[in-house]
Design a protein around this motif. Structure first.
Motif, PDB file in Angstrom:
ATOM      1  N   GLU A  58       0.848  -1.203   0.000  1.00 37.65           N
ATOM      2  CA  GLU A  58       0.000   0.000   0.000  1.00 37.65           C
ATOM      3  C   GLU A  58       0.882   1.252   0.000  1.00 37.65           C
ATOM      4  O   GLU A  58       0.629   2.218   0.736  1.00 37.65           O
ATOM      5  CB  GLU A  58      -0.998   0.007   1.161  1.00 37.65           C
ATOM      6  CG  GLU A  58      -2.019  -1.115   1.084  1.00 37.65           C
ATOM      7  CD  GLU A  58      -3.206  -0.925   2.020  1.00 37.65           C
ATOM      8  OE1 GLU A  58      -3.526   0.234   2.329  1.00 37.65           O
ATOM      9  OE2 GLU A  58      -3.803  -1.934   2.420  1.00 37.65           O
ATOM     10  N   ASN A  61       0.690   6.455  -4.258  1.00 36.75           N
ATOM     11  CA  ASN A  61       0.173   6.271  -5.615  1.00 36.75           C
ATOM     12  C   ASN A  61       1.146   6.683  -6.721  1.00 36.75           C
ATOM     13  O   ASN A  61       1.933   7.617  -6.576  1.00 36.75           O
ATOM     14  CB  ASN A  61      -1.107   7.105  -5.764  1.00 36.75           C
ATOM     15  CG  ASN A  61      -1.751   6.956  -7.118  1.00 36.75           C
ATOM     16  OD1 ASN A  61      -1.985   5.843  -7.567  1.00 36.75           O
ATOM     17  ND2 ASN A  61      -2.036   8.066  -7.776  1.00 36.75           N
ATOM     18  N   THR A  92      -0.843   0.618 -10.406  1.00 41.26           N
ATOM     19  CA  THR A  92      -2.183   0.060 -10.275  1.00 41.26           C
ATOM     20  C   THR A  92      -3.226   1.164 -10.380  1.00 41.26           C
ATOM     21  O   THR A  92      -2.898   2.351 -10.422  1.00 41.26           O
ATOM     22  CB  THR A  92      -2.346  -0.648  -8.910  1.00 41.26           C
ATOM     23  OG1 THR A  92      -2.527   0.338  -7.880  1.00 41.26           O
ATOM     24  CG2 THR A  92      -1.114  -1.484  -8.583  1.00 41.26           C
ATOM     25  N   THR A  94      -5.434   1.425  -7.968  1.00 43.23           N
ATOM     26  CA  THR A  94      -5.990   1.371  -6.619  1.00 43.23           C
ATOM     27  C   THR A  94      -5.412   2.409  -5.665  1.00 43.23           C
ATOM     28  O   THR A  94      -5.856   2.502  -4.536  1.00 43.23           O
ATOM     29  CB  THR A  94      -5.734  -0.013  -6.003  1.00 43.23           C
ATOM     30  OG1 THR A  94      -4.320  -0.187  -5.812  1.00 43.23           O
ATOM     31  CG2 THR A  94      -6.249  -1.124  -6.909  1.00 43.23           C
ATOM     32  N   GLN A  96      -2.734   2.014  -4.303  1.00 36.34           N
ATOM     33  CA  GLN A  96      -2.002   1.175  -3.355  1.00 36.34           C
ATOM     34  C   GLN A  96      -0.957   0.390  -4.145  1.00 36.34           C
ATOM     35  O   GLN A  96      -1.248  -0.661  -4.713  1.00 36.34           O
ATOM     36  CB  GLN A  96      -2.945   0.220  -2.620  1.00 36.34           C
ATOM     37  CG  GLN A  96      -3.976   0.923  -1.754  1.00 36.34           C
ATOM     38  CD  GLN A  96      -4.931  -0.046  -1.088  1.00 36.34           C
ATOM     39  OE1 GLN A  96      -5.000  -1.224  -1.433  1.00 36.34           O
ATOM     40  NE2 GLN A  96      -5.683   0.443  -0.122  1.00 36.34           N
ATOM     41  N   GLU A  97       0.254   0.919  -4.180  1.00 43.55           N
ATOM     42  CA  GLU A  97       1.320   0.308  -4.962  1.00 43.55           C
ATOM     43  C   GLU A  97       2.182  -0.607  -4.091  1.00 43.55           C
ATOM     44  O   GLU A  97       1.980  -0.700  -2.877  1.00 43.55           O
ATOM     45  CB  GLU A  97       2.199   1.398  -5.588  1.00 43.55           C
ATOM     46  CG  GLU A  97       1.447   2.551  -6.207  1.00 43.55           C
ATOM     47  CD  GLU A  97       0.633   2.177  -7.441  1.00 43.55           C
ATOM     48  OE1 GLU A  97       0.812   1.066  -7.960  1.00 43.55           O
ATOM     49  OE2 GLU A  97      -0.185   2.998  -7.887  1.00 43.55           O
ATOM     50  N   ASP A 123       1.548  -8.422 -14.732  1.00 45.83           N
ATOM     51  CA  ASP A 123       0.643  -7.377 -15.203  1.00 45.83           C
ATOM     52  C   ASP A 123      -0.267  -7.885 -16.313  1.00 45.83           C
ATOM     53  O   ASP A 123      -1.063  -7.127 -16.868  1.00 45.83           O
ATOM     54  CB  ASP A 123       1.425  -6.149 -15.689  1.00 45.83           C
ATOM     55  CG  ASP A 123       2.317  -6.464 -16.874  1.00 45.83           C
ATOM     56  OD1 ASP A 123       2.751  -7.628 -17.022  1.00 45.83           O
ATOM     57  OD2 ASP A 123       2.602  -5.541 -17.662  1.00 45.83           O
ATOM     58  N   SER A 142      -5.031  -6.958  -9.281  1.00 47.35           N
ATOM     59  CA  SER A 142      -5.266  -5.518  -9.186  1.00 47.35           C
ATOM     60  C   SER A 142      -3.994  -4.819  -8.711  1.00 47.35           C
ATOM     61  O   SER A 142      -3.777  -3.641  -9.003  1.00 47.35           O
ATOM     62  CB  SER A 142      -6.418  -5.226  -8.221  1.00 47.35           C
ATOM     63  OG  SER A 142      -6.112  -5.657  -6.909  1.00 47.35           O
ATOM     64  N   LYS A 143      -3.150  -5.564  -8.005  1.00 46.85           N
ATOM     65  CA  LYS A 143      -1.859  -5.055  -7.545  1.00 46.85           C
ATOM     66  C   LYS A 143      -0.795  -6.079  -7.950  1.00 46.85           C
ATOM     67  O   LYS A 143      -0.454  -6.979  -7.167  1.00 46.85           O
ATOM     68  CB  LYS A 143      -1.876  -4.846  -6.030  1.00 46.85           C
ATOM     69  CG  LYS A 143      -2.999  -3.936  -5.551  1.00 46.85           C
ATOM     70  CD  LYS A 143      -3.101  -3.946  -4.032  1.00 46.85           C
ATOM     71  CE  LYS A 143      -4.282  -3.150  -3.554  1.00 46.85           C
ATOM     72  NZ  LYS A 143      -5.595  -3.742  -3.918  1.00 46.85           N
ATOM     73  N   HIS A 164       0.757  -8.525  -2.811  1.00 46.80           N
ATOM     74  CA  HIS A 164      -0.441  -8.088  -2.087  1.00 46.80           C
ATOM     75  C   HIS A 164      -1.620  -8.766  -2.757  1.00 46.80           C
ATOM     76  O   HIS A 164      -2.146  -8.276  -3.753  1.00 46.80           O
ATOM     77  CB  HIS A 164      -0.560  -6.564  -2.127  1.00 46.80           C
ATOM     78  CG  HIS A 164      -1.619  -6.019  -1.237  1.00 46.80           C
ATOM     79  ND1 HIS A 164      -1.978  -4.677  -1.233  1.00 46.80           N
ATOM     80  CD2 HIS A 164      -2.425  -6.612  -0.300  1.00 46.80           C
ATOM     81  CE1 HIS A 164      -2.926  -4.480  -0.329  1.00 46.80           C
ATOM     82  NE2 HIS A 164      -3.222  -5.635   0.233  1.00 46.80           N
TER      83      HIS A 164
END
Length: 331
Positions: A58, A61, A92, A94, A96-97, A123, A142-143, A164
């Motif tokens: 997380e 960004n 991402t 989200t 949250q990288e 990816d 998603s991550k 993650h």
């Protein structure tokens, strides 16, 4: 050498559009914690850890204007950390990288995504029959996990993977049946991600690599009742026979006496906190002879953390997860 994995709840909320820390009394992403308090608490935790490398889950960004590397670099400078170099992977959607902060005097690290027919690049997408209907389902991260090629100052090389996995929590739905359905769907996706990650691990083992997998796996042996439907937890799938993490091994026992935990969440309905072991640092067999020592920096379970009042409070204010460290003799 000290390696750490640390999920920092909504780290991105502490930075402005130019990736500079916001130190004010406005709310952070953490419940009832302002941005100044969370940032100062994080600085104290990172300073106390004094790690050679931290896998930040997380992380701030990367987007149109923001950059994870720039934000964490600003944080490291503000906190006076020697782990001041930063490398991140695939961005991402989200906020949250996943990123690695490291001490350049100790090691160098570069993003080095891998691909094979059995395990495509993280990816991309992965096809697997999740519900046994003889039709492949397409799964994505998603991550996407962060794959790193690491070279130590003395010349030794190893591979790091920061991960993650998808949360199993049935966010966004209401009603008993809908909640169960969403929870099962999320667990299937998470298990598929675990299989995908394990296939990459197998490839590294076949190549003779030293490997460390670390991060928030959002699962643990015996964590919930749905696990019985699928036979194994995501953690057990990832670890397989190739990797070791003592906390996961404790949880795999039929009746663990004092199960470890790495996170603490508040249940609004019951007005109580509950604990879970979600964060792991797994090592390959080739590293077992390097005197590995694991530690969960839990303020209510680690005696030294509890005794240090300033650190105890900082850990509680910084995140809903606690750092997990691995001290290991590598040269």
């Amino acid at each position: 050498m000290r390696l750490v994995t640390y999920n920092v709840e909504w780290f991105s909320h502490l930075f402005d559009k130019n990736d500079q820390l916001i130190l004010d009394d406005k709310p952070s992403g953490r419940y009832d914690v302002d941005r100044y308090t969370q940032a100062v608490s994080l600085a104290h935790v990172f300073q106390t850890l004094d790690a050679d490398a931290v896998m930040v889950i997380e992380a701030p960004n990367t987007g149109r204007r923001q950059r994870t590397v720039r934000a964490l670099g600003a944080f490291a400078a503000e906190a006076g950390l020697r782990a001041c170099e930063v490398v991140s992977g695939f961005a991402t959607d989200t906020h949250q990288e996943i990123a690695l902060m490291y001490d350049p005097a100790v090691l160098s690290a570069e993003h080095d995504a891998q691909s094979s027919p059995e395990a495509p690049r993280f990816d991309g997408s992965f096809e697997i029959d999740l519900d046994i209907d003889e039709r492949p389902d397409r799964v994505r991260f998603s991550k996407p996990p962060l794959e790193l090629a690491v070279t130590l100052h003395g010349g030794r090389t190893l591979r790091l993977i920061g991960a993650h996995l998808k949360s199993k929590a049935p966010y966004g739905v209401q009603g008993h049946d809908a909640i169960i359905q969403r929870a099962l769907e999320n667990r299937r996706t998470q298990l598929a991600q675990a299989i995908w990650l394990h296939r990459r691990i197998e490839a590294h083992m076949a190549a003779g690599d030293d490997l460390i997998v670390m991060g928030d796996l959002n699962d643990g042996p015996g964590l919930d009742e749905y696990e019985r439907l699928f036979g194994r937890s995501s953690v057990e799938i990832i670890m397989g026979q190739e990797l070791r993490d003592p906390h996961a091994q404790i949880l795999s026992q039929p009746r663990p006496g004092s199960p470890p935990s790495t996170a603490r969440f508040y249940d609004e309905d019951r007005k109580r906190f509950f604990r879970a072991c979600l964060d792991y640092v797994m090592i390959s067999k080739g590293l077992e002879g390097c005197n590995p020592r694991w530690r969960i920096w839990h303020p209510f379970e680690d005696a030294a953390c509890y005794k240090d009042e300033v650190l105890r409070e900082a850990l509680l204010m910084a995140s809903d997860h606690f750092p997990v460290s691995l001290d290991i003799d590598l040269t």
